[in-house]
Design an enzyme around this catalytic site. Structure first.
Site, PDB file in Angstrom:
ATOM      1  N   TYR A  59       4.043  -2.093  14.074  1.00 21.21           N
ATOM      2  CA  TYR A  59       4.731  -1.479  12.940  1.00 21.21           C
ATOM      3  C   TYR A  59       6.157  -2.026  12.856  1.00 21.21           C
ATOM      4  O   TYR A  59       6.625  -2.403  11.779  1.00 21.21           O
ATOM      5  CB  TYR A  59       4.748   0.041  13.101  1.00 21.21           C
ATOM      6  CG  TYR A  59       5.574   0.754  12.061  1.00 21.21           C
ATOM      7  CD1 TYR A  59       5.072   0.980  10.788  1.00 21.21           C
ATOM      8  CD2 TYR A  59       6.861   1.207  12.358  1.00 21.21           C
ATOM      9  CE1 TYR A  59       5.830   1.634   9.821  1.00 21.21           C
ATOM     10  CE2 TYR A  59       7.624   1.856  11.406  1.00 21.21           C
ATOM     11  CZ  TYR A  59       7.106   2.066  10.148  1.00 21.21           C
ATOM     12  OH  TYR A  59       7.860   2.706   9.197  1.00 21.21           O
ATOM     13  N   LYS A  63       7.968  -4.146   9.771  1.00 14.41           N
ATOM     14  CA  LYS A  63       9.186  -3.694   9.095  1.00 14.41           C
ATOM     15  C   LYS A  63      10.348  -4.663   9.335  1.00 14.41           C
ATOM     16  O   LYS A  63      11.187  -4.852   8.449  1.00 14.41           O
ATOM     17  CB  LYS A  63       9.550  -2.277   9.535  1.00 14.41           C
ATOM     18  CG  LYS A  63       8.568  -1.227   9.018  1.00 14.41           C
ATOM     19  CD  LYS A  63       8.510  -1.211   7.487  1.00 14.41           C
ATOM     20  CE  LYS A  63       7.715  -0.044   6.957  1.00 14.41           C
ATOM     21  NZ  LYS A  63       7.829   0.111   5.503  1.00 14.41           N
TER      22      LYS A  63
END
Length: 140
Positions: A59, A63
């Protein structure tokens, strides 16, 4: 989930959602925005891009990729009268991922026993955040 345990499908879905979708949407709207010579492209990134929790490596990578994309994109489009900004939010207790019975969701199971203690510790930290969520109020 640990990076080691992530399936190719999971990785592809995460990168498609958090990075490639933003790139594709940007490509679709930029011709219109360039013609107007004004506007701001706003993206929702995450503070995890720069300071991530364990078991959030994929994740965080998605990002961080988005934040780097936006930073570079801004330099490309700024001379055209456009802006690109990334909002890098930090953690905030919400009920978004809360189970319907009101309990916080359990951490995903690990298939590799070596990761179990770290994942259990993370689950405990997140559970404390759920218990404190009533302390956080958005001003009205």
């Amino acid at each position: 989930m640990s990076a080691e345990e992530a399936s190719e499908d999971h990785i592809d879905a995460l990168l498609t959602t958090n990075l490639l979708g933003a790139v594709r949407l940007t490509q679709a709207v930029l011709p219109l925005m360039r013609a107007r010579r004004s506007g701001t492209l706003a993206f929702i990134s995450s503070a995890s891009a720069w300071n991530s929790l364990p078991f959030m490596s994929l994740y965080a990578a998605s990002k961080a990729g988005l934040s780097a994309f936006v930073e570079s994109l801004h330099k490309e489009v700024h001379p055209l009268g456009l802006r690109a900004v990334a909002v890098e939010c930090g953690g905030f207790p919400t009920s978004l991922s809360q189970a319907r019975d009101g309990a916080p969701p359990p951490p995903p199971p690990t298939q590799i026993a070596d990761y179990a203690p770290g994942l259990t510790a993370l689950g405990g930290m997140l559970a404390q955040d759920y218990e404190r969520k009533g302390e956080f109020r958005v001003p009205t």
